[in-house]
Design a protein around this motif. Structure first.
Motif, PDB file in Angstrom:
ATOM      1  N   UNK A   1      -6.112 -15.106  -6.932  1.00  0.00           N
ATOM      2  CA  UNK A   1      -6.789 -14.514  -5.769  1.00  0.00           C
ATOM      3  C   UNK A   1      -5.908 -14.485  -4.520  1.00  0.00           C
ATOM      4  N   UNK A   2      -4.986 -15.436  -4.448  1.00  0.00           N
ATOM      5  CA  UNK A   2      -4.097 -15.482  -3.282  1.00  0.00           C
ATOM      6  C   UNK A   2      -3.168 -14.277  -3.259  1.00  0.00           C
ATOM      7  N   UNK A   3      -2.936 -13.684  -4.431  1.00  0.00           N
ATOM      8  CA  UNK A   3      -2.017 -12.555  -4.494  1.00  0.00           C
ATOM      9  C   UNK A   3      -2.632 -11.274  -3.924  1.00  0.00           C
ATOM     10  N   UNK A   4      -3.958 -11.257  -3.738  1.00  0.00           N
ATOM     11  CA  UNK A   4      -4.603 -10.058  -3.187  1.00  0.00           C
ATOM     12  C   UNK A   4      -4.103  -9.755  -1.764  1.00  0.00           C
ATOM     13  N   UNK A   5      -4.171 -10.728  -0.836  1.00  0.00           N
ATOM     14  CA  UNK A   5      -3.647 -10.419   0.502  1.00  0.00           C
ATOM     15  C   UNK A   5      -2.161 -10.076   0.502  1.00  0.00           C
ATOM     16  N   UNK A   6      -1.370 -10.723  -0.355  1.00  0.00           N
ATOM     17  CA  UNK A   6       0.061 -10.390  -0.407  1.00  0.00           C
ATOM     18  C   UNK A   6       0.232  -8.924  -0.774  1.00  0.00           C
ATOM     19  N   UNK A   7      -0.545  -8.488  -1.786  1.00  0.00           N
ATOM     20  CA  UNK A   7      -0.453  -7.101  -2.233  1.00  0.00           C
ATOM     21  C   UNK A   7      -0.867  -6.145  -1.116  1.00  0.00           C
ATOM     22  N   UNK A   8      -1.972  -6.474  -0.480  1.00  0.00           N
ATOM     23  CA  UNK A   8      -2.499  -5.602   0.577  1.00  0.00           C
ATOM     24  C   UNK A   8      -1.493  -5.465   1.725  1.00  0.00           C
ATOM     25  N   UNK A   9      -1.009  -6.607   2.219  1.00  0.00           N
ATOM     26  CA  UNK A   9      -0.104  -6.542   3.368  1.00  0.00           C
ATOM     27  C   UNK A   9       1.254  -5.962   2.986  1.00  0.00           C
ATOM     28  N   UNK A  10       1.661  -6.172   1.732  1.00  0.00           N
ATOM     29  CA  UNK A  10       2.899  -5.545   1.264  1.00  0.00           C
ATOM     30  C   UNK A  10       2.791  -4.026   1.311  1.00  0.00           C
ATOM     31  N   UNK A  11       1.652  -3.505   0.817  1.00  0.00           N
ATOM     32  CA  UNK A  11       1.450  -2.061   0.836  1.00  0.00           C
ATOM     33  C   UNK A  11       1.366  -1.528   2.267  1.00  0.00           C
ATOM     34  N   UNK A  12       0.660  -2.269   3.125  1.00  0.00           N
ATOM     35  CA  UNK A  12       0.535  -1.860   4.525  1.00  0.00           C
ATOM     36  C   UNK A  12       1.918  -1.814   5.187  1.00  0.00           C
ATOM     37  N   UNK A  13       2.735  -2.815   4.871  1.00  0.00           N
ATOM     38  CA  UNK A  13       4.081  -2.818   5.454  1.00  0.00           C
ATOM     39  C   UNK A  13       4.858  -1.594   4.994  1.00  0.00           C
ATOM     40  N   UNK A  14       4.785  -1.302   3.697  1.00  0.00           N
ATOM     41  CA  UNK A  14       5.512  -0.149   3.169  1.00  0.00           C
ATOM     42  C   UNK A  14       5.105   1.140   3.860  1.00  0.00           C
ATOM     43  N   UNK A  15       3.787   1.346   3.980  1.00  0.00           N
ATOM     44  CA  UNK A  15       3.289   2.577   4.602  1.00  0.00           C
ATOM     45  C   UNK A  15       3.651   2.635   6.083  1.00  0.00           C
ATOM     46  N   UNK A  16       3.513   1.494   6.775  1.00  0.00           N
ATOM     47  CA  UNK A  16       3.814   1.466   8.213  1.00  0.00           C
ATOM     48  C   UNK A  16       5.303   1.696   8.466  1.00  0.00           C
ATOM     49  N   UNK A  17       6.148   1.174   7.581  1.00  0.00           N
ATOM     50  CA  UNK A  17       7.591   1.315   7.767  1.00  0.00           C
ATOM     51  C   UNK A  17       8.010   2.777   7.688  1.00  0.00           C
ATOM     52  N   UNK A  18       7.461   3.493   6.710  1.00  0.00           N
ATOM     53  CA  UNK A  18       7.789   4.914   6.588  1.00  0.00           C
ATOM     54  C   UNK A  18       7.272   5.672   7.814  1.00  0.00           C
ATOM     55  N   UNK A  19       6.044   5.320   8.250  1.00  0.00           N
ATOM     56  CA  UNK A  19       5.479   5.974   9.438  1.00  0.00           C
ATOM     57  C   UNK A  19       6.329   5.688  10.667  1.00  0.00           C
ATOM     58  N   UNK A  20       6.992   4.512  10.696  1.00  0.00           N
ATOM     59  CA  UNK A  20       7.830   4.162  11.842  1.00  0.00           C
ATOM     60  C   UNK A  20       9.225   4.769  11.726  1.00  0.00           C
TER      61      UNK A  20
END
Lengths: 107, 243
Positions: B6-25
């Motif tokens: 269950x701890x891996x859920x937030x890691x996955x979520x924030x990892x994806x958010x970082x990826x998307x935000x980085x491209x947007x930046x």
């Protein structure tokens, strides 16, 4: 030498990322290597160290809220308030939904 | 180990958010993934996206990332008794993987072990390596998604950063002097942003909050280990992941 400079300029972001990786590693090792030698530290120093993340992150929240229009400001305000009740993942998804919606209606 | 799923859920979520935000930046997909490989720290990576823009001096980016990582100094100090028996190379990997989550998991394991409190390297690396790989893979997925979208504004991807920072900030809200620090830093940051301009609002704003905290604290001394455990408890209790 010119080759090195050219390489750096062509891949500046990648080099900066490597540097930030080293800095992060240094803070993760630094506590063990340096801070653990001091069993006790002055309370004011500890308060200052503890305050650093809050102080830095505060400076990153509000200026962007003022940078855009009403939609940007409202979304940041929503996120700050919603965090008191909702898990952060929900707040982020709801925040993204909110800003898309507000921009659609022209705010 | 199954408990760690269950701890891996937030890691996955924030990892994806970082990826998307980085491209947007405006980062390339390669640099986006490289950031997750080389840094492996959510807050540091998001701060990099926010602060690193063309023309901004590198020292200001480095300083902001250093400052945001400050709590790691306390974590690694608190871990000293649990990992002292590791070899030098094992320690290197242990420090590299020392995220907020890793600290919480290791502390919890040490508690379970009781008296000795020595956490085996196999346990440490077992959780750490999984988290690291998940973080990198999810960054890549988020980055790919981001690069498929022509205009990041469509999904609000250009505004992930301020919302993310708001959630991180509020994760600290139960800390002593939170409000005073946040207000001092915010006010100074806004003033400096309008007068001197970026990137000075970050360092000067942060300095104001830190000064307020130091002035408000009592005189005397505190134990370093207790301080770290307290900090970790707060930062993980809010279900906030800052891997």
């Amino acid at each position: 030498m010119n080759g090195v400079v050219a390489l750096y300029e062509a891949h500046q972001a990648a080099f900066v990322i490597a540097l930030l990786g080293l800095i992060t590693l240094a803070t993760r090792a630094g506590g063990y290597l340096v801070l653990a030698r001091f069993k006790r530290i002055p309370a004011r120093l500890e308060a200052a160290l503890e305050a650093v993340p809050v102080a830095v992150i505060s400076t990153l929240v509000v200026p962007p809220a003022f940078s855009g229009g009403v939609a940007e400001f409202a979304t940041v305000a929503f996120a700050v308030v919603a965090c008191m009740r909702l898990p952060s993942m929900v707040v982020i998804l709801a925040g993204l939904g909110l800003i898309v919606g507000l921009r659609m209606v022209g705010l | 180990m199954r408990a760690s799923v269950p701890i891996l859920v937030p890691i996955s979520f924030f990892g994806m958010m970082f990826g998307a935000a980085a491209i947007a930046a405006g980062q390339t997909l390669a640099n986006t993934i490289w950031a997750s490989i080389a840094i492996f720290a959510g807050a540091s990576q998001f701060v990099f996206l926010e602060v690193y823009r063309a023309g901004v001096p590198v020292w200001s980016v480095a300083l902001a990332v250093f400052a945001v990582n400050f709590r790691h100094l306390l974590y690694s100090a608190a871990l000293a008794s649990k990992i002292r028996h590791y070899g030098p190379l094992q320690k290197f990997f242990a420090f590299f993987l020392l995220t907020d989550l890793q600290f919480a998991v290791v502390e919890n394991q040490a508690l379970r072990l009781g008296k000795s409190g020595r956490v085996s390297f196999a346990f440490y690396i077992g959780f750490g390596a999984i988290a690291y790989v998940v973080w990198i893979v999810m960054t890549a997925i988020g980055g790919l998604f981001g690069s498929l979208i022509e205009n990041p504004r469509t999904f609000g991807l250009d505004f992930i950063l301020p919302v993310y920072f708001a959630t991180i900030l509020m994760g600290f809200r139960k800390r002593d002097r939170f409000l005073a620090i946040a207000i001092a830093s915010t006010v100074v940051a806004v003033l400096v942003h309008r007068t001197i301009g970026a990137p000075w609002h970050i360092s000067l704003g942060a300095l104001a909050g830190i000064a307020v905290a130091a002035l408000m604290a009592k005189n005397g001394e505190v134990e370093t280990e207790g301080a770290a455990e307290e900090a970790a408890l707060e930062s993980t209790s809010g279900k906030v992941d800052r891997s």
